[in-house]
Design a protein around this motif. Structure first.
Motif, PDB file in Angstrom:
ATOM      1  N   ALA A 203       4.404   9.606  -3.008  1.00  0.00           N
ATOM      2  CA  ALA A 203       5.773  10.119  -2.871  1.00  0.00           C
ATOM      3  C   ALA A 203       6.774   9.229  -3.579  1.00  0.00           C
ATOM      4  N   VAL A 204       6.407   7.965  -3.845  1.00  0.00           N
ATOM      5  CA  VAL A 204       7.338   7.044  -4.501  1.00  0.00           C
ATOM      6  C   VAL A 204       6.798   6.531  -5.840  1.00  0.00           C
ATOM      7  N   GLY A 205       5.821   7.240  -6.410  1.00  0.00           N
ATOM      8  CA  GLY A 205       5.311   6.819  -7.707  1.00  0.00           C
ATOM      9  C   GLY A 205       3.818   7.035  -7.845  1.00  0.00           C
ATOM     10  N   GLN A 206       3.197   6.207  -8.666  1.00  0.00           N
ATOM     11  CA  GLN A 206       1.775   6.332  -8.938  1.00  0.00           C
ATOM     12  C   GLN A 206       0.952   5.497  -7.953  1.00  0.00           C
ATOM     13  N   THR A 207      -0.359   5.775  -7.902  1.00  0.00           N
ATOM     14  CA  THR A 207      -1.253   4.981  -7.069  1.00  0.00           C
ATOM     15  C   THR A 207      -2.504   4.616  -7.862  1.00  0.00           C
ATOM     16  N   VAL A 208      -3.134   3.509  -7.474  1.00  0.00           N
ATOM     17  CA  VAL A 208      -4.450   3.146  -8.010  1.00  0.00           C
ATOM     18  C   VAL A 208      -5.311   2.686  -6.841  1.00  0.00           C
ATOM     19  N   ARG A 209      -6.598   3.041  -6.896  1.00  0.00           N
ATOM     20  CA  ARG A 209      -7.536   2.587  -5.881  1.00  0.00           C
ATOM     21  C   ARG A 209      -8.266   1.354  -6.387  1.00  0.00           C
ATOM     22  N   LEU A 210      -8.409   0.365  -5.525  1.00  0.00           N
ATOM     23  CA  LEU A 210      -9.135  -0.843  -5.882  1.00  0.00           C
ATOM     24  C   LEU A 210     -10.605  -0.717  -5.501  1.00  0.00           C
ATOM     25  N   ASP A 211     -11.459  -1.427  -6.226  1.00  0.00           N
ATOM     26  CA  ASP A 211     -12.886  -1.457  -5.905  1.00  0.00           C
ATOM     27  C   ASP A 211     -13.193  -2.512  -4.855  1.00  0.00           C
ATOM     28  N   ASP A 212     -12.359  -3.546  -4.826  1.00  0.00           N
ATOM     29  CA  ASP A 212     -12.627  -4.706  -3.980  1.00  0.00           C
ATOM     30  C   ASP A 212     -11.294  -5.280  -3.513  1.00  0.00           C
ATOM     31  N   GLU A 213     -11.209  -5.658  -2.245  1.00  0.00           N
ATOM     32  CA  GLU A 213      -9.957  -6.205  -1.718  1.00  0.00           C
ATOM     33  C   GLU A 213      -9.570  -7.500  -2.420  1.00  0.00           C
ATOM     34  N   ALA A 214     -10.555  -8.210  -2.979  1.00  0.00           N
ATOM     35  CA  ALA A 214     -10.259  -9.457  -3.681  1.00  0.00           C
ATOM     36  C   ALA A 214      -9.325  -9.234  -4.873  1.00  0.00           C
ATOM     37  N   GLN A 215      -9.265  -7.998  -5.363  1.00  0.00           N
ATOM     38  CA  GLN A 215      -8.378  -7.688  -6.496  1.00  0.00           C
ATOM     39  C   GLN A 215      -6.907  -7.638  -6.084  1.00  0.00           C
ATOM     40  N   MET A 216      -6.641  -7.585  -4.772  1.00  0.00           N
ATOM     41  CA  MET A 216      -5.280  -7.364  -4.299  1.00  0.00           C
ATOM     42  C   MET A 216      -4.321  -8.482  -4.712  1.00  0.00           C
TER      43      MET A 216
END
Length: 273
Positions: free
Chosen positions: A155-168
């Motif tokens: 609702a406020v833009g684009q999204t991306v899904r991560l493969d691993d939480e370490a990428q956060m």
């Protein structure tokens, strides 16, 4: 956007500051009934109070089994605020966090391993509908839960899904903190324009519009940013003279930004430890 389950069961916002309000405004515009929303916030804004007059439940008793709880309090307040919604951690309510630094492990410790939790990091351009949010769910979140979180955050833009939480932490360093890097670029570009002889207001107007326009062109053009750079760089011209400085492998943007993103990533790891 389909809001049937949310409308029927309710959506709870724990905290509703700038980011929570930006998301809520987007959902309301897309058809979520105000009466399906419960907000817990000790210091509601005037905008939020106005939504309460339209049917939104502000600091009222919560529904029995909401479809989703958005965790939008500041990270340092999460320990104190989370018990207000911990009773919904029975596996039937999806939790979505937008709190920086709060890991899936943190929520497992405070809500239990059975609670489906999506961790996400929106950035400040969400306030104008141009954000980008990275998200990842814990092992309890199914595809439907991830898709719902993705839909709401979009609702406020684009999204991306991560493969691993370490990428956060790296995501936070690039897109979470990144707007500040761009704002600083605008500041310094305007100052450089002043140094070259432009009036301050004109230099700032030129810098703002140039960065904003280039960003939109980079998003919408078929070419990648490297090709766009090449397109505006005539051999031996003014742009080439500037890029010789900015692209210097020792002192230019490449090593500087790499160091900056690495520093932000390292700090994110420290804060999340």
């Amino acid at each position: 956007m389909e809001f049937d389950d949310l409308s029927a069961r309710g959506l709870v916002l724990l905290g509703c500051g700038k980011m929570g309000s930006a998301l809520l405004e987007g959902w309301l515009k897309q058809g979520l009934p105000a009466g399906a929303v419960w907000v817990l916030d000790p210091h509601p804004s005037d905008w939020l109070r106005a939504r309460a007059a339209e049917g939104l439940h502000l600091n009222e008793d919560l529904p029995a089994a909401p479809a989703l709880v958005l965790l939008a309090v500041k990270p340092q307040l999460m320990d104190e605020a989370l018990p207000q919604v911990a009773g919904f951690a029975d596996g039937q309510t999806l939790f979505v966090s937008i709190a920086a630094g709060k890991t899936l492990g943190y929520f497992a410790a405070h809500l239990g391993a059975g609670a489906p939790v999506v961790r996400s990091i929106p950035n400040t351009p969400a306030a104008v509908g141009r954000g980008i949010t990275a998200l990842i769910g814990n092992d309890t979140v199914d595809e439907a839960g991830l898709a719902l979180a993705e839909t709401l955050l979009s609702a406020v833009g684009q999204t991306v899904r991560l493969d691993d939480e370490a990428q956060m932490d790296a995501v936070t360093a690039v897109s979470g903190s990144g707007p500040a890097y761009v704002f600083h670029l605008i500041e310094t570009l305007a100052k450089a324009g002043e140094a070259a002889g432009l009036p301050p207001e004109m230099a700032m107007k030129l810098a703002r519009a140039t960065v904003a326009g280039a960003g939109q062109l980079a998003e919408e053009a078929a070419e990648d940013p490297a090709q766009l750079r090449i397109n505006v760089t005539s051999p031996g011209g003014t742009t080439a003279a500037a890029l010789a400085v900015l692209m210097d492998p020792e002192t230019g943007f490449p090593p500087l930004l790499e160091k900056a993103v690495a520093a932000a990533t390292a700090r994110g790891k420290e804060l999340g430890a």
